[in-house]
Design an enzyme around this catalytic site. Structure first.
Site, PDB file in Angstrom:
ATOM      1  N   LYS A  21       4.420  -1.747  10.999  1.00  0.00           N
ATOM      2  CA  LYS A  21       4.047  -3.161  10.932  1.00  0.00           C
ATOM      3  C   LYS A  21       4.255  -3.842  12.289  1.00  0.00           C
ATOM      4  O   LYS A  21       3.629  -3.457  13.252  1.00  0.00           O
ATOM      5  CB  LYS A  21       4.812  -3.832   9.793  1.00  0.00           C
ATOM      6  CG  LYS A  21       4.846  -3.004   8.494  1.00  0.00           C
ATOM      7  CD  LYS A  21       3.481  -2.819   7.854  1.00  0.00           C
ATOM      8  CE  LYS A  21       3.452  -1.767   6.751  1.00  0.00           C
ATOM      9  NZ  LYS A  21       4.481  -1.879   5.728  1.00  0.00           N
ATOM     10  N   ASP A  75      15.916  -4.617   4.565  1.00  0.00           N
ATOM     11  CA  ASP A  75      14.593  -4.285   5.083  1.00  0.00           C
ATOM     12  C   ASP A  75      14.098  -5.519   5.834  1.00  0.00           C
ATOM     13  O   ASP A  75      13.790  -6.552   5.237  1.00  0.00           O
ATOM     14  CB  ASP A  75      13.660  -3.914   3.919  1.00  0.00           C
ATOM     15  CG  ASP A  75      12.278  -3.479   4.392  1.00  0.00           C
ATOM     16  OD1 ASP A  75      11.853  -3.894   5.493  1.00  0.00           O
ATOM     17  OD2 ASP A  75      11.602  -2.745   3.642  1.00  0.00           O
ATOM     18  N   TYR A 123       9.131  -4.282  -1.631  1.00  0.00           N
ATOM     19  CA  TYR A 123       7.855  -3.673  -1.226  1.00  0.00           C
ATOM     20  C   TYR A 123       7.404  -2.640  -2.275  1.00  0.00           C
ATOM     21  O   TYR A 123       8.225  -1.812  -2.716  1.00  0.00           O
ATOM     22  CB  TYR A 123       8.040  -3.013   0.140  1.00  0.00           C
ATOM     23  CG  TYR A 123       6.855  -2.198   0.603  1.00  0.00           C
ATOM     24  CD1 TYR A 123       5.688  -2.817   1.031  1.00  0.00           C
ATOM     25  CD2 TYR A 123       6.901  -0.807   0.589  1.00  0.00           C
ATOM     26  CE1 TYR A 123       4.602  -2.070   1.433  1.00  0.00           C
ATOM     27  CE2 TYR A 123       5.813  -0.053   1.003  1.00  0.00           C
ATOM     28  CZ  TYR A 123       4.669  -0.696   1.427  1.00  0.00           C
ATOM     29  OH  TYR A 123       3.589   0.044   1.822  1.00  0.00           O
ATOM     30  N   ARG A 183      13.288  18.788  16.210  1.00  0.00           N
ATOM     31  CA  ARG A 183      13.590  18.075  14.954  1.00  0.00           C
ATOM     32  C   ARG A 183      14.938  17.365  15.094  1.00  0.00           C
ATOM     33  O   ARG A 183      15.138  16.282  14.581  1.00  0.00           O
ATOM     34  CB  ARG A 183      13.590  19.042  13.760  1.00  0.00           C
ATOM     35  CG  ARG A 183      14.131  18.404  12.493  1.00  0.00           C
ATOM     36  CD  ARG A 183      13.719  19.070  11.178  1.00  0.00           C
ATOM     37  NE  ARG A 183      13.637  20.505  11.213  1.00  0.00           N
ATOM     38  CZ  ARG A 183      14.689  21.351  11.269  1.00  0.00           C
ATOM     39  NH1 ARG A 183      15.922  20.879  11.287  1.00  0.00           N
ATOM     40  NH2 ARG A 183      14.499  22.644  11.301  1.00  0.00           N
TER      41      ARG A 183
HETATM   42  C1  LIG Z   1       5.122  -1.058   4.774  1.00  0.00           C
HETATM   43  C2  LIG Z   1       6.480  -1.365   4.351  1.00  0.00           C
HETATM   44  C3  LIG Z   1       7.380  -0.353   4.004  1.00  0.00           C
HETATM   45  C4  LIG Z   1       6.992   1.103   4.009  1.00  0.00           C
HETATM   46  O1  LIG Z   1       6.693   1.572   5.272  1.00  0.00           O
HETATM   47  P1  LIG Z   1       5.590   2.723   5.590  1.00  0.00           P
HETATM   48  O2  LIG Z   1       5.610   2.761   7.069  1.00  0.00           O
HETATM   49  O3  LIG Z   1       4.297   2.279   4.989  1.00  0.00           O
HETATM   50  O4  LIG Z   1       6.088   3.970   4.950  1.00  0.00           O
HETATM   51  C5  LIG Z   1       8.670  -0.724   3.642  1.00  0.00           C
HETATM   52  N1  LIG Z   1       9.038  -2.018   3.600  1.00  0.00           N
HETATM   53  C6  LIG Z   1       8.196  -3.022   3.906  1.00  0.00           C
HETATM   54  C7  LIG Z   1       8.669  -4.432   3.841  1.00  0.00           C
HETATM   55  C8  LIG Z   1       6.886  -2.734   4.287  1.00  0.00           C
HETATM   56  O5  LIG Z   1       6.052  -3.738   4.573  1.00  0.00           O
END
Ligand SMILES: *Cc1c(COP(=O)(O)O)cnc(C)c1O
Length: 379
Positions: A197, A172, A98, A46
């Site tokens: 993504k 982000d 998001y 961890r």
């Molecule tokens: C998908 C996404 C998230 C969240 O991520 P997960 O891997 O689904 O927990 C946060 N920000 C953006 C811009 C996203 O597209």
């Protein structure tokens, strides 16, 4: 090194006992110690795992950061950032953040005496006046381009506001990927990615990442990662590190397809409006062109028709699959109002323009002509 080289080589280590060019997946929870507290730098997975550590080195390099941390999901990374704050803190959040991030803020963290203010950050003056209004403002949460309206936020302007008020700036960067935008170079303190993504890129895992060059923030985030335990498995760390090697070439094709699809849609009479930062008609195109070196494969558009017309369009598509998520090699289509943004309060959806005729595409890396032909026949 330049980005494509970094993607291939960052964090790559030759395995010392065999010379294997690919670093192994260390499937271990614990590590044998010579004497109590005398070990080779690993004591429990961890806290640290060699496979994860190699991947985190690579993550840091892609954003030009000193440090990278990986998490079990993008939202686990979001949680870690919020856990930096003390109760009573005020957080400024871009209004079309998001959906899952907004849900986490509104429904979970709002219970812990944290005050989230959702504002339109395409207008830096509005952010400035909101930031100076209260000394409790500790965090500015930026996502750019935004989701699904593709608004572009000026990262340099946000960094100035954050510096002058002592708030931490988080960006982000999931949509642009480290290939097309590096927020730390523009003054951000922390960069966040949902590696589910573009970084993962193959729709086969869930993951998140944070990158920072601030030692103080790194130490706190590393402690949160260790103490909270939302870490990826060694298998997932390996897979994401492997995916990172092709990120550069994949992004080039995503970008090529994104531009071509956006231009095609903009010229079609069945389409009312196209939202893509690479189009000259985009309201923040100038800022986008300054801070991004490419515009990715994410394209939103408003169909000139009813929800029934939207349903027909979605059914007719053959290559674009109807699914949540984005950034994979295969093209996807999403209906934000009913899918990814169903948890956004209705009046907020109305204000943002997320209505029945809005469609969001994630253009994959297929041949451009095939994607355009698919959209054309469905329209
Ligand atoms: C998908 C996404 C998230 C969240 O991520 P997960 O891997 O689904 O927990 C946060 N920000 C953006 C811009 C996203 O597209």
């Amino acid at each position: 090194m330049k980005p494509f080289t970094t993607c291939v080589h960052a964090g790559a280590k030759v395995e010392p006992t065999t010379g294997a060019i690919m670093y192994p997946i260390f499937t271990t929870s614990t590590y044998v110690q010579e004497e109590p507290a005398k070990h080779k730098g690993f004591d429990y997975s961890r806290a640290d795992n060699p496979t994860r550590q190699a991947y985190e080195e690579a993550l840091a390099a892609t954003e030009g950061a000193q440090h990278g941390l990986s998490f079990a999901s993008g939202l686990a990374a979001v949680q870690a950032v919020v856990q930096l704050l003390d109760p009573g803190s005020r957080i400024l959040v871009c209004d079309d953040v998001y959906g899952g991030t907004g849900r986490l803020f509104r429904r979970l963290f709002a219970k812990y005496n944290l005050d989230f203010q959702f504002i339109d950050m395409a207008d830096p003056a509005a952010v400035k006046s909101a930031a100076v209004k209260s000394a409790a403002t500790k965090l500015i949460w930026v996502e750019t381009p935004t989701h699904p309206m593709m608004k572009v936020i000026d990262i340099r302007a946000m960094a100035q506001i954050a510096k002058s008020t002592g708030a931490i700036l988080v960006v982000d960067n999931t949509f642009a990927s480290p290939i097309f935008q590096n927020p730390l170079n523009l003054g951000a303190d922390i960069v966040l990615h949902s590696t589910t993504k573009y970084i993962g890129g193959h729709s086969d895992l869930i993951g998140g990442a944070l990158m920072t060059s601030r030692q103080d923030l790194f130490e706190q985030l590393k402690f949160i990662q260790f103490a909270g335990g939302a870490v990826p498995s060694p298998f997932d760390a390996y897979l994401m590190h492997r995916s990172l090697k092709t990120l550069g070439v994949r992004m080039m094709q995503h970008n090529k397809n994104g531009i071509a699809v956006a231009e095609f849609l903009a010229s079609h009479k069945r389409v009312r409006q196209v939202m893509y930062p690479g189009l000259k008609s985009h309201p923040q195109h100038t800022v986008a062109a300054e801070q991004m070196s490419g515009f990715s494969g994410m394209v939103s558009f408003d169909l000139n028709g009813t929800y029934d017309d939207v349903l027909k369009f979605l059914k007719k598509l053959k290559i674009f699959a109807l699914a949540e998520s984005l950034g994979g090699v295969e093209s996807l289509v999403n209906h934000p109002e009913k899918m990814t943004h169903a948890s956004v309060p209705e009046e907020m959806r109305k204000k943002l323009g997320i209505g029945p005729s809005l469609i969001r595409l994630s253009c994959g890396i297929e041949d451009t002509d095939d994607l355009i032909a698919d959209i054309n026949q469905a329209l």
